[in-house]
Design an enzyme around this catalytic site. Structure first.
Site, PDB file in Angstrom:
ATOM      1  N   ASP A 155     -53.354 -43.653   3.049  1.00 22.91           N
ATOM      2  CA  ASP A 155     -51.991 -42.945   3.471  1.00 22.91           C
ATOM      3  C   ASP A 155     -50.868 -42.930   2.315  1.00 22.91           C
ATOM      4  O   ASP A 155     -51.644 -43.014   1.061  1.00 22.91           O
ATOM      5  CB  ASP A 155     -51.139 -45.022   3.758  1.00 22.91           C
ATOM      6  CG  ASP A 155     -49.805 -44.398   4.812  1.00 22.91           C
ATOM      7  OD1 ASP A 155     -49.604 -43.818   4.929  1.00 22.91           O
ATOM      8  OD2 ASP A 155     -48.681 -45.245   3.971  1.00 22.91           O
TER       9      ASP A 155
ATOM     10  N   GLU B 218     -49.715 -37.464   0.415  1.00 21.58           N
ATOM     11  CA  GLU B 218     -48.925 -35.754   0.816  1.00 21.58           C
ATOM     12  C   GLU B 218     -48.758 -35.908  -0.864  1.00 21.58           C
ATOM     13  O   GLU B 218     -48.846 -34.156  -1.341  1.00 21.58           O
ATOM     14  CB  GLU B 218     -47.638 -36.177   0.577  1.00 21.58           C
ATOM     15  CG  GLU B 218     -47.548 -36.196   2.378  1.00 21.58           C
ATOM     16  CD  GLU B 218     -47.821 -37.991   2.873  1.00 21.58           C
ATOM     17  OE1 GLU B 218     -47.302 -38.584   2.018  1.00 21.58           O
ATOM     18  OE2 GLU B 218     -47.966 -37.991   3.965  1.00 21.58           O
TER      19      GLU B 218
ATOM     20  N   ASP C 166     -44.898 -41.485  10.191  1.00 21.43           N
ATOM     21  CA  ASP C 166     -43.766 -43.149  10.320  1.00 21.43           C
ATOM     22  C   ASP C 166     -42.364 -42.204  12.165  1.00 21.43           C
ATOM     23  O   ASP C 166     -41.991 -41.594  11.226  1.00 21.43           O
ATOM     24  CB  ASP C 166     -42.930 -43.198   9.479  1.00 21.43           C
ATOM     25  CG  ASP C 166     -43.742 -43.820   8.664  1.00 21.43           C
ATOM     26  OD1 ASP C 166     -45.313 -44.320   8.891  1.00 21.43           O
ATOM     27  OD2 ASP C 166     -43.697 -43.977   7.309  1.00 21.43           O
TER      28      ASP C 166
HETATM   29  C1  GLC Z   1     -46.620 -45.773   5.636  1.00 15.91           C
HETATM   30  C2  GLC Z   1     -47.698 -45.243   6.694  1.00 15.91           C
HETATM   31  C3  GLC Z   1     -47.603 -46.417   7.529  1.00 15.91           C
HETATM   32  C4  GLC Z   1     -47.636 -47.542   6.575  1.00 15.91           C
HETATM   33  C5  GLC Z   1     -47.073 -48.358   5.707  1.00 15.91           C
HETATM   34  C6  GLC Z   1     -47.693 -49.166   4.332  1.00 15.91           C
HETATM   35  O1  GLC Z   1     -45.170 -45.826   6.047  1.00 15.91           O
HETATM   36  O2  GLC Z   1     -47.314 -44.063   6.970  1.00 15.91           O
HETATM   37  O3  GLC Z   1     -48.315 -45.822   8.806  1.00 15.91           O
HETATM   38  O4  GLC Z   1     -47.773 -48.865   8.329  1.00 15.91           O
HETATM   39  O5  GLC Z   1     -47.348 -46.626   4.535  1.00 15.91           O
HETATM   40  O6  GLC Z   1     -48.704 -49.398   4.332  1.00 15.91           O
END
Ligand code: GLC
Length: 801
Positions: free
Chosen positions: A392, A395, A470
């Site tokens: 995650d 980017e 998200d």
């Molecule tokens: C980011 C991700 C989400 C995750 C959060 C906490 O917002 O896109 O899926 O739950 O981080 O790790």
């Protein structure tokens, strides 16, 4: 930015033929055309006569066989002709156009501008026919058809994006143009911030440009969309077949803890009989959100937890973010400093930015040594049984108000060239996934890794499944996920999904049900929600909704053999799994704007409800006979029909002739061997064929040929149905089983059923048939014939008459 400030490519002065390349010399600027195949040409242009070092993080195929072509000087233009493509190079000024050998124009430089430079900026303009439409572009919000859109490629974490938000997490600078049913593709392989202006600024031309780097694009002729995707994924790679369990239902939330809560969730799935294969641990499993640590209070014995979950048929996937907490208590941070693994400024100072654990340093994944180190950091997780890694914030997202990512002048190793973040930003996530993928493979050389990524560049499919980040629990988001996922598939990325139920906020029970009715047909099927939102596991809104969701998840699990075969098809040919109608029906202009229907493989058309309190909808059925999956009524397309869709129903249509392999109900994917293998057959008057793919679901043995293919065919003629199973091909033998063949919509009352010319006995009831083999049963109310035979791996022939 106005075009007047650009220096445009001038006149062609001379040219050279160099093997598959033709070099065009236009004073100092040069253009190099490379014929990779008779219908793929690479175009590179340089302003100062020096081409850049030639490498790409996206492209994996760089050696191409010799291409036969002729080069003719026709006075005012050059003509380069292969047996599939004609390139015309206009001399004054130097402009390119691509034609079919018949002389039909496919694509041309917009004559006034063509190719141009402005400082470091590079740009290419193309004529935009009034009836050309554009698809692909990776992960983009908004409509399926990108004509009139301006899109930026700059990987950006986008919490709560909407129809207009741009850019998002992934950059795939590739698109497909379709005009009059004929398609071509362009891949602009430039990792700088890139802009595609597809008729936003002008009705006459479209353009693509980047802030730096080389004008470097690949042109794919087509005219079939599938051929373009096959070529594009030959160039940038395909997704290897994923572990079979990853096609199951995944349950996630931000975050499940402590360990007892995780077990409670797993037990509840089994108690409810709702299929699921994986539970995901979001950032709270870590100690202070530091990657590669465990919060020992919440998870005192992760190994034991994982093995208990495994006994219940659950895999565990954990999140990993790219930031390493800048703390001298952190061994990883110290190692990174010592070995010079972090991204730095030109001055040598480390770049620090904020992420979940606080101030962090960021590994420089463009350095091979860093990738190896990063991959190896996963060892302890893998040792205790973690089965998947969730990459995650890659980017990369920096939790700052201004740039939200690294400074553009942070330096990356980049093969020793030491180039700025501006060049490496869009590949940061891709390279993190590569590091993880290769690390997992080093630990378990014969096991398929599973990785989910939020960011990516062209080629991300080689390493990871992706999700759309998200999203929000509202109806607009439900609708916008479909075109997003479809365009990702058209960009070479097959294993795609979105947070079912929506990440931000809480879905209404109705929204959650409608979301699952789409989600079960989406390649990556995961329910996930935000930290403070209400729980949204399938049982949260009471029995009525839970029962519907369960029914759809069960349908997905029954369809696993079909879905798995779609992944094989992608591996072989690069096709998407979730497909826009235009993928199969590109001659049909109606399909160019259909974004509330989609196909799974080529047999199933899903027309979901994406609005609140709606219980019917109009469905467009393209050419051919389509059978309503629920009522078995046939329709002849092209047509629009109105269908009822109360909350417990999502309209599904099956293409006549389809042979759909299915399996019995399972709580999780490998719960039991598949027996019987069900074949759901929709006979048609034209001969139809289907090839089923099977392997062990877990190892890489399939790459050494350890898989099997079974070919089926069916035809209905003169009041008879003939069905053939060909002898199994390949080195893998599925466990012993029978075939349960279900012939739907049988238009006659069958008197006898022959298996290999020998009459089969009739079972006295449907239930009796379940307990025997070599019998058949006719259900007259459904007009369905069921035939059960052993699967002996040999050729078998069934005749219903
Ligand atoms: C980011 C991700 C989400 C995750 C959060 C906490 O917002 O896109 O899926 O739950 O981080 O790790």
């Amino acid at each position: 930015m106005s075009e007047e400030n650009f220096e445009f490519l001038g006149d062609l002065i001379s040219y050279k033929r160099e093997g598959n390349d033709v070099l065009l010399i236009c004073g100092v600027p040069q253009v190099r055309l490379s014929l990779l195949t008779p219908d793929i040409v690479r175009v590179r242009a340089t302003k100062n006569g020096k081409f850049e070092l030639d490498y790409s993080w996206a492209v994996i195929k760089t050696e191409w066989p010799k291409v036969e072509y002729t080069l003719k000087d026709r006075g005012s233009y050059l003509e380069i002709l292969t047996d599939r493509l004609l390139i015309r190079v206009n001399k004054s000024p130097c402009r390119l156009s691509f034609f079919y050998p018949s002389g039909e124009l496919v694509n041309e430089d917009f004559p006034p501008f063509g190719i141009g430079w402005q400082g470091e900026r590079v740009k290419c303009w193309k004529t935009m026919p009034y009836d050309e439409h554009y698809f692909g572009f990776g992960e983009k919000s908004g409509p399926l058809n990108k004509r009139r859109k301006r899109m930026v490629m700059w990987n950006t974490g986008s919490y709560g994006f909407d129809w207009e938000t741009d850019p998002l997490h992934k950059s795939i600078p590739f698109f497909i143009g379709i005009k009059d049913g004929k398609a071509y593709g362009i891949f602009f392989d430039n990792t700088y911030k890139t802009v595609f202006d597809m008729g936003f600024t002008s009705e006459e031309y479209y353009s693509f440009e980047a802030e730096g780097g080389e004008l470097n694009y690949y042109f794919f002729l087509g005219p079939e969309v599938r051929r373009i995707l096959e070529s594009f994924t030959e160039l940038t790679g395909r997704m290897p077949i994923p572990p079979k369990w990853s096609l199951g239902h995944h349950q996630c939330r931000y975050s499940y803890y402590p360990a007892s809560r995780v077990l409670e969730i797993a037990d509840r799935f089994r108690k409810e009989g709702i299929p699921a294969d994986a539970i995901w641990l979001d950032i709270h499993y870590m100690d202070g959100f530091e990657v590669f640590t465990w919060d020992k209070r919440r998870f005192p014995d992760p190994k034991k937890l994982i093995s208990k979950l495994r006994e219940k048929g659950f895999k565990v996937v954990v999140i990993i973010d790219p930031g390493i907490k800048a703390s001298y208590n952190s061994k990883i941070y110290q190692e990174g400093i010592l070995n010079d693994y972090f991204c730095k400024y030109r001055t040598g100072e480390i770049y620090y930015g904020k992420l979940w654990p606080g101030i962090c340093a960021f590994p420089d994944f463009t350095d091979e040594n860093v990738r190896r180190w990063w991959g190896d950091l996963h060892r302890d997780l893998i040792k205790i049984g973690v089965e998947g890694i969730w990459n995650d914030m890659n980017e990369p997202t920096i939790q700052s108000r201004d740039l939200r990512t690294m400074d553009p002048d942070v330096i990356h190793f980049d093969r020793g060239l030491r180039t700025p973040h501006a060049k490496n930003h869009n590949v940061y996530g891709l390279l993190e996934c590569q590091a993880t993928y290769e690390g997992l493979l080093r630990m378990n050389p014969n096991k398929r890794p599973f990785i989910l990524s939020r960011a990516g560049y062209a080629g991300i499919q080689r390493y990871a499944a992706v999700w759309t980040g998200d999203n929000t629990a509202n109806w607009e988001h439900l609708a916008l996920q479909i075109p997003m996922l479809l365009n990702l598939g058209l960009s070479g990325v097959p294993f795609v999904g979105c947070d079912i139920g929506g990440f931000i906020g809480t879905p209404s029970p109705e929204l959650l049900v409608r979301w699952y009715q789409i989600g079960v047909f989406v390649p990556f099927c995961r329910n996930h929600t935000n930290k403070r939102s209400y729980d949204q596991e399938p049982w949260m809104f009471g029995d009525y909704y839970k029962d519907i969701i369960r029914r759809y998840l069960k349908l997905r699990y029954r369809l696993i053999p079909y879905l798995y075969t779609c992944f094989y098809e992608h591996w072989k040919k690069g096709y998407p799994i979730m497909r826009p109608l235009l993928f199969e029906f590109q001659d049909d202009r109606n399909t160019y704007n259909i974004q509330d229907e989609f196909l799974v493989g080529d047999s199933l058309l899903i027309a979901p409800i994406i609005k609140e309190a709606i219980n019917h909808r109009l469905v467009y059925l393209p050419k051919g006979i389509w059978i309503d999956y629920w009522t078995h009524s046939p329709y002849e397309g092209p047509c629009y029909i109105e269908v009822e869709a109360p909350l417990d129903k999502v309209p599904i249509f099956v293409k006549a002739g389809s042979i759909i392999p299915m399996q019995p109900d399972m709580d999780h994917i490998d719960q039991k061997p598949v027996d019987p293998l069900i074949l759901d057959v929709y006979p048609s008057k034209e001969l139809s064929k289907y090839t089923l793919y099977e392997d062990d679901g877990l190892t890489l043995n399939y790459r050494k040929g350890q898989y099997c293919l079974t070919n089926f065919s069916c035809i209905e003629k003169n009041g008879e149905i003939e069905f053939t199973v060909k002898a199994r091909e390949g080195n893998y033998s599925p466990p012993r089983r029978s075939f349960w063949i279900q012939f739907n919509n049988v238009n006659f009352k069958p008197k006898e059923v022959l298996l290999n010319q020998i009459k089969l006995d009739k079972a006295s009831s449907f239930n009796k048939l379940r307990k025997t083999v070599k019998r058949w049963f006719y259900d007259s109310s459904q007009r369905t014939v069921y035939v059960k035979i052993p699967d002996n791996g040999l050729k078998q022939h069934i005749k219903l008459s």
